[in-house]
Scaffold this active site. Structure first.
Site, PDB file in Angstrom:
ATOM      1  CB  THR A 319      46.837  40.982  46.989  1.00  0.00           C
ATOM      2  OG1 THR A 319      46.310  41.685  46.260  1.00  0.00           O
ATOM      3  CG2 THR A 319      46.426  41.478  48.602  1.00  0.00           C
ATOM      4  CG  ASP A 320      50.910  37.934  42.573  1.00  0.00           C
ATOM      5  OD1 ASP A 320      50.617  38.817  41.664  1.00  0.00           O
ATOM      6  OD2 ASP A 320      51.844  37.169  42.568  1.00  0.00           O
ATOM      7  CB  SER A 321      46.775  39.065  40.170  1.00  0.00           C
ATOM      8  OG  SER A 321      45.590  38.814  39.575  1.00  0.00           O
ATOM      9  CG  LEU A 322      43.259  39.517  45.698  1.00  0.00           C
ATOM     10  CD1 LEU A 322      42.368  40.291  46.326  1.00  0.00           C
ATOM     11  CD2 LEU A 322      44.004  38.359  46.585  1.00  0.00           C
TER      12      LEU A 322
END
Length: 633
Positions: A319-322
């Site tokens: 994921t991109d930064s959550l």
């Protein structure tokens, strides 16, 4: 100190370090292996500020040595990965020691499995390594500007160097390259991080970059799937929505990912926090109880359906930064992780922030919530095991056990030697020169801008730092006197001057001293103007005043080129450099490849060799100042 290696890497075999590794782990360990946290700041002697209370300050103590609390966290949970940022990276010796300490903590865990250690080292505006020691390159759009003449040469060559730098320092994952097609001039977060507005160019250059990174032993990450190029909202601060048809999505946004997967097999693919209704209309319930379109990061149809099944992708989905607003404004960390794992993500990046000792329980709470989701049937244990096997194969392939086994002193010396390679800086200079592009074709009589008759040059930039960098570079190629103008007084100074040339150097999005590499330590470089429209009006007035008295005028877009259209009629020469970064060198003066390239171009009678990778039109100029900076990838 020699660190025990817990998994075979870079071609080595290791008993049990395959898909079977997961069978020896309990459920909390398996989940922890699928998490990657940042350790940007940590304040061991502070408590988290209470909401609404005066006198508290946020933790801003960079982690440059691994605190005992964070080492224990890694050891006790079997955490799978760490991402580091520029705040964590001071110099090569310190970086090596920090990464070795991280791997030592992992080696002391129950599983002994080593860490994925990641970084956003894209080049250009997203560059984490210290520039005064590691050669830094202009970013993707600069490489795109060289494509017509050079093909994929610079995409491959810069990736080779960055991979060598990263591997010598102990990194095994790079969250690059960006495969977003920048088809929206309003895009505030991608912009010059994109190679081009043409999907095939993005695919060609992305394939070359991925292949080069991975050939040199660093796992590459293509991002941001399914494509963040046609957005006008930054997913760090909101949730963008892409309004394309399915046909447009396949022809533009998805095409680079499909081709790079086929051509170069990227080790990782990073998700985008965007809504894309042409690809998925599934709804989720937000933390406020409202129904909303599932962001791609949480969309099973997009991650498992399109990426896995349609495109046949076999690598790791991260994921991109959550903790970005595009997710965290709508879901708790626990909800985000459960939903993204259910969608098909293998690694959840930065779901929580650990800044104070009391934050450490958040990781246990998060792991516990995911355990409950598996036990309740919300998440499939079989799918989790398959996902974990992908993560372990990634570790097998890219964790460099030879580096791990080096004595610390040998690792430090080796890294310093790699970063000192003279050819790296030559390549940076060559790229900066090759990327320079005339946004609009200048009259032949306008070149060279500076010649033997030039006696005085005025430079106007957002702050004195940029002007000083120009002044230093111009002094190497011309005897003309260079005056650096204060933006607040520029229009009057230009009107009253008899300077031969006015150079306006614009940076959109607006730069910061921190981005330029430690310039906050030099008080003379701190002058700033925040309001972009005010700055544009100063540029307009100054260019008009210079033209009125017959001086040559030059407008240089040093980041996003779209803004140049609003100054088309006001300047004789319009250049795009796609980069503005400088650093303070050993002699305490500013330097950088782009300033040397611009100085040489301004005294040359030959036009710049780059070709615009995006279309600049008058309508684009109205929106150019919407762009913004961000820290994460």
């Amino acid at each position: 100190m020699v660190i025990a290696a817990g998994i075979g890497g870079c071609g080595e075999s290791h008993p049990g370090a395959s898909a079977d590794t997961g069978k020896a782990l309990d459920l909390p360990q398996k989940i922890a292996q699928k998490l990657m946290l940042d350790i940007r700041y940590f304040c061991p002697d502070m408590q988290r500020p209470a909401a609404g209370k005066a006198g508290n300050r946020q933790c801003n103590n960079p982690v440059t040595e691994l605190p005992l609390e964070l080492a224990s966290m890694i050891r006790d949970t079997d955490l799978g990965g760490i991402i580091l940022f520029a705040d964590n990276l001071e110099n090569s010796a310190q970086i090596v020691r920090l990464n070795r300490a991280l791997q030592q903590a992992a080696a002391e865990s129950r599983s002994g499995l080593p860490l994925l250690i990641g970084i956003d080292q894209e080049g250009g505006r997203v560059n984490r390594l210290p520039r005064n020691e590691a050669a830094a390159f202009a970013g993707n759009m600069a490489i795109g500007a060289t494509y017509a003449r050079e093909g994929d040469r610079f995409a491959s060559a810069t990736a080779v160097v960055m991979a060598d730098q990263l591997r010598a320092l102990g990194f095994n994952v790079n969250f690059a390259p960006t495969l977003d097609v920048n088809s929206n001039p309003d895009n505030p977060v991608i912009n010059v991080r994109s190679y081009s507005e043409k999907p095939q160019v993005v695919a060609d250059l992305g394939s070359a970059s991925v292949a080069a990174f991975q050939r040199r032993g660093v796992a590459a990450t293509v991002k941001h799937f399914p494509g963040h190029g046609d957005t006008s909202v930054d997913s760090h601060t909101g949730l963008p929505r892409v309004e394309r048809s399915l046909e447009q999505a396949r022809a533009v946004d998805l095409l680079p990912f499909q081709q790079v997967i086929l051509n170069a097999q990227p080790a990782l693919t990073m998700t985008a926090h965007i809504q894309y209704p042409a690809l998925d209309t599934t709804t989720l319930t937000s933390r406020s109880g409202e129904q909303m379109l599932a962001p791609a990061t949480l969309s099973r149809k997009i991650l498992s359906g399109i990426l896995r099944e349609e495109m046949g992708y076999q690598g790791v989905i991260v994921t991109d930064s959550l903790n970005m607003a595009g997710i965290s404004d709508y879901f708790t960390p626990e909800e985000a992780v459960v939903n993204t794992f259910a969608a098909g993500a293998d690694i959840a990046l930065m779901p929580i922030k650990i800044r104070y000792p009391e934050d450490l329980v958040q990781l246990d709470r998060l792991i516990g919530r995911v355990v409950s989701a598996v036990e309740a049937g919300e998440l499939s244990l079989d799918e989790l095991d398959v996902s974990l096997a992908r993560v372990q194969r990634l570790k097998q392939t890219y964790i460099d056990n030879q580096w791990v086994r080096l004595e610390e002193g040998e690792a430090v010396d080796s890294a310093a030697a790699v970063l000192a390679t003279a050819e790296h800086r030559v390549l940076a200079d060559n790229l900066a020169s090759a990327a320079l592009t005339h946004i609009f074709t200048p009259r032949a009589s306008a070149l060279p801008v500076i010649d033997g008759k030039t006696q005085q040059v005025q430079v106007l930039a957002p702050n004195r730092a940029i002007g000083e960098a120009f002044s230093i570079a111009l002094a190497q190629v011309s005897d003309a006197k260079v005056s650096v103008l204060s933006p607040l007084r520029a229009a009057d100074e230009v009107s009253q001057s008899d300077a031969d040339i006015l150079i306006v150097a614009s940076i959109v999005p607006g730069e910061s001293a921190v981005e330029l590499g430690g310039m906050e330590d030099l008080p003379t470089l701190q002058e700033r103007i925040v309001d972009q429209e005010t700055l544009y009006e100063i540029y307009r007035q100054s260019l008009s005043a210079a033209s009125a008295r017959g001086a040559k005028t030059v407008f240089i877009s040093m980041r996003s080129p779209y803004e140049a259209a609003r100054f088309k009629a006001l300047a004789d020469v319009h250049l795009a450099s796609f980069d503005y970064k400088a650093f303070i060198g050993p002699d305490r003066t500013l330097e950088g490849p782009i300033y040397r390239a611009l100085a040489n171009a301004l005294v040359s009678s030959e036009p710049a060799s780059g070709q615009m990778p995006v279309t600049v039109s008058v309508s684009d100029a109205l929106h150019a100042s919407n762009a913004s900076t961000s820290d994460e990838g």
